[in-house]
Design a protein around this motif. Structure first.
Motif, short mmCIF file in Angstrom:
data_model
loop_
_atom_site.label_atom_id
_atom_site.label_comp_id
_atom_site.label_asym_id
_atom_site.label_seq_id
_atom_site.Cartn_x
_atom_site.Cartn_y
_atom_site.Cartn_z
N VAL A 1 8.85 -4.94 5.03
CA VAL A 1 8.88 -3.95 6.11
C VAL A 1 9.31 -2.60 5.52
O VAL A 1 10.40 -2.48 4.96
CB VAL A 1 9.85 -4.37 7.23
CG1 VAL A 1 9.76 -3.39 8.39
CG2 VAL A 1 9.53 -5.78 7.70
N ILE A 2 8.42 -1.62 5.65
CA ILE A 2 8.62 -0.31 5.03
C ILE A 2 8.64 0.76 6.13
O ILE A 2 7.85 0.70 7.08
CB ILE A 2 7.49 0.00 4.02
CG1 ILE A 2 7.29 -1.17 3.03
CG2 ILE A 2 7.74 1.31 3.29
CD1 ILE A 2 8.47 -1.51 2.15
N ASN B 1 5.01 1.30 11.37
CA ASN B 1 6.03 0.55 12.12
C ASN B 1 6.65 1.37 13.24
O ASN B 1 7.67 0.97 13.80
CB ASN B 1 7.12 0.05 11.17
CG ASN B 1 6.56 -1.02 10.24
OD1 ASN B 1 5.83 -1.89 10.67
ND2 ASN B 1 6.89 -0.94 8.96
N ALA C 1 -5.15 2.37 1.87
CA ALA C 1 -5.42 2.64 3.29
C ALA C 1 -5.46 1.34 4.07
O ALA C 1 -6.06 0.35 3.63
CB ALA C 1 -6.74 3.39 3.44
N GLY D 1 -5.71 6.54 1.72
CA GLY D 1 -4.58 6.58 2.65
C GLY D 1 -3.40 7.35 2.09
O GLY D 1 -2.25 7.01 2.34
N ALA E 1 -6.21 12.55 8.92
CA ALA E 1 -5.05 13.46 8.82
C ALA E 1 -5.27 14.51 7.73
O ALA E 1 -4.58 14.54 6.71
CB ALA E 1 -3.79 12.65 8.56
N SER F 1 -2.56 10.42 2.78
CA SER F 1 -2.06 11.49 3.66
C SER F 1 -0.69 11.16 4.23
O SER F 1 0.05 12.06 4.61
CB SER F 1 -3.06 11.70 4.81
OG SER F 1 -3.43 10.44 5.37
N TYR G 1 -4.56 -9.17 10.94
CA TYR G 1 -3.96 -8.42 9.83
C TYR G 1 -3.53 -9.37 8.71
O TYR G 1 -3.81 -9.13 7.53
CB TYR G 1 -2.76 -7.63 10.36
CG TYR G 1 -2.03 -6.78 9.34
CD1 TYR G 1 -2.52 -5.52 8.98
CD2 TYR G 1 -0.83 -7.21 8.77
CE1 TYR G 1 -1.84 -4.73 8.06
CE2 TYR G 1 -0.15 -6.42 7.86
CZ TYR G 1 -0.65 -5.18 7.51
OH TYR G 1 0.04 -4.40 6.59
P1 NAP Z 1 0.34 4.54 7.57
O1 NAP Z 1 1.53 5.40 7.38
O2 NAP Z 1 -0.09 4.15 8.93
O3 NAP Z 1 -0.90 5.23 6.80
C1 NAP Z 1 -2.14 4.61 6.79
C2 NAP Z 1 -3.09 5.39 5.92
O4 NAP Z 1 -4.35 4.72 5.88
C3 NAP Z 1 -3.33 6.80 6.39
O5 NAP Z 1 -3.29 7.68 5.29
C4 NAP Z 1 -4.73 6.74 6.99
O6 NAP Z 1 -5.47 7.94 6.85
C5 NAP Z 1 -5.37 5.67 6.12
N1 NAP Z 1 -6.53 5.06 6.79
C6 NAP Z 1 -6.54 4.28 7.90
N2 NAP Z 1 -7.80 3.94 8.22
C7 NAP Z 1 -8.61 4.50 7.28
C8 NAP Z 1 -10.01 4.52 7.07
N3 NAP Z 1 -10.87 3.89 7.90
N4 NAP Z 1 -10.50 5.21 6.00
C9 NAP Z 1 -9.66 5.84 5.15
N5 NAP Z 1 -8.32 5.88 5.31
C10 NAP Z 1 -7.80 5.22 6.37
O7 NAP Z 1 0.50 3.16 6.79
P2 NAP Z 1 1.50 2.67 5.62
O8 NAP Z 1 2.62 1.97 6.25
O9 NAP Z 1 1.74 3.76 4.65
O10 NAP Z 1 0.57 1.54 4.98
C11 NAP Z 1 -0.12 1.71 3.75
C12 NAP Z 1 -0.59 0.34 3.32
O11 NAP Z 1 0.53 -0.51 3.15
C13 NAP Z 1 -1.50 -0.36 4.34
O12 NAP Z 1 -2.52 -1.05 3.68
C14 NAP Z 1 -0.55 -1.33 5.02
O13 NAP Z 1 -1.22 -2.43 5.57
C15 NAP Z 1 0.35 -1.71 3.87
N6 NAP Z 1 1.65 -2.24 4.28
C16 NAP Z 1 2.52 -1.49 5.03
C17 NAP Z 1 3.75 -2.05 5.38
C18 NAP Z 1 4.74 -1.30 6.21
O14 NAP Z 1 5.74 -1.92 6.65
N7 NAP Z 1 4.57 0.00 6.45
C19 NAP Z 1 4.08 -3.34 4.97
C20 NAP Z 1 3.18 -4.06 4.20
C21 NAP Z 1 1.97 -3.49 3.86
P3 NAP Z 1 -5.38 9.19 7.92
O15 NAP Z 1 -3.92 9.32 8.28
O16 NAP Z 1 -5.89 10.36 7.14
O17 NAP Z 1 -6.25 8.86 9.08
#
Ligand code: NAP
Length: 242
Positions: free
Chosen positions: A183-184, A189, A87, A8, A35, A10, A151
């Motif tokens: 929350v990031i 989000n 990811a 993840g 992506a 990208s 989730y």
């Molecule tokens: P994001 O911007 O939506 O990015 C998600 C990433 O996961 C993308 O690079 C996507 O790849 C990849 N991905 C999704 N499904 C996949 C699959 N089947 N195989 C391989 N790659 C896959 O998310 P983020 O906010 O950066 O989140 C990153 C991590 O942090 C996640 O595990 C999320 O649950 C955790 N998290 C996020 C927050 C928050 O508030 N943002 C809070 C707590 C935890 P592509 O784009 O290439 O498809």
């Protein structure tokens, strides 16, 4: 120069982690799923400042794809020193609306995806008796979140996986840790309204939403030798939310 594979990478937190590891002189395997353009841009940007990175495509829901991903990275860079299972997906809805498909998709990506990557990366770590695994959970995996039951369950499972595997792999000198972001500001989000984001910021003791770079630094620390006596831990990166 140590090597890290980041899933993840990208977008969002994974992208920020790719930059953080590259700045810390790691070889970075930037893994993306759909992506491709963004994945290649991350690699280009890292190379622009003299870092070493390469892009790899793969779907972590497939054990075979994860094996191919790890093999491709090994061909390019040699064995992995660290694996970052970042990811993830979030499919918010009320429990009554979360049918088997939503449960399967959420668990297959957030929990079994990490399992698939670890299963693929572990053999060479065991042979070398060396390695660090960092899983990206969520504070919702600790506290639970309304309208995010699958989730929250998947992220709680990832914490259980982290703690149990740390015990199993400790004697092999492989550390397993976890971050639990609050929350990031990322695409994940994007569906939240400005009012929702303001409310979440107001509930956070540091009075703001977190940035992907701030989670990336915690991931880098746990993967690095600076955390050489730390395993089985869950590091909250949530501005004090929990
Ligand atoms: P994001 O911007 O939506 O990015 C998600 C990433 O996961 C993308 O690079 C996507 O790849 C990849 N991905 C999704 N499904 C996949 C699959 N089947 N195989 C391989 N790659 C896959 O998310 P983020 O906010 O950066 O989140 C990153 C991590 O942090 C996640 O595990 C999320 O649950 C955790 N998290 C996020 C927050 C928050 O508030 N943002 C809070 C707590 C935890 P592509 O784009 O290439 O498809």
């Amino acid at each position: 120069m140590p090597t890290v594979l980041i899933t993840g990478a990208s977008r969002g937190i994974g992208r920020a982690a790719a930059f953080a590891f590259a700045r810390d002189c790691w070889r970075v395997a930037v893994c993306y799923h759909r992506a491709e353009k963004q994945g290649l841009e991350v690699v280009e940007s890292i190379r622009d400042f003299g870092g070493l990175a390469y892009a790899f495509q793969g779907d972590i829901r497939s054990p075979e794809a994860c094996e191919a991903l790890v093999a491709a990275v090994a061909d390019q860079f040699g064995p992995l020193d660290a694996l970052v299972n970042n990811a993830g997906i979030s499919l918010p809805c009320q429990f009554q609306d979360a049918g088997p498909e939503i449960w399967a998709e959420t668990l297959n990506t957030n929990l079994l995806g990490a399992r698939n990557m670890i299963a693929a990366a572990l053999p060479s770590m065991l042979v070398r008796k060396q390695g660090a695994i960092v899983n990206v959970s969520s504070m919702w995996g600790i506290s639970g979140a309304s309208c995010e039951v699958p989730y929250s369950a998947a992220k709680a499972g990832l914490i259980g996986l982290t703690k149990a595997l740390a015990k199993e792999l400790g004697p092999s000198n492989i550390r397993v840790n976890c971050v639990a972001p609050g929350v990031i500001q990322t695409d994940m989000n994007a569906a939240l309204s400005p009012a929702d984001m303001e409310e979440l910021a107001a509930r956070t003791p540091l009075c703001r939403i977190g940035q992907a770079d701030e989670v990336a630094e915690a991931i880098l620390f746990l993967a690095s030798t600076r955390a050489s006596f730390i395993t089985g831990q869950v590091l909250g990166v949530d501005g004090g939310f929990l």
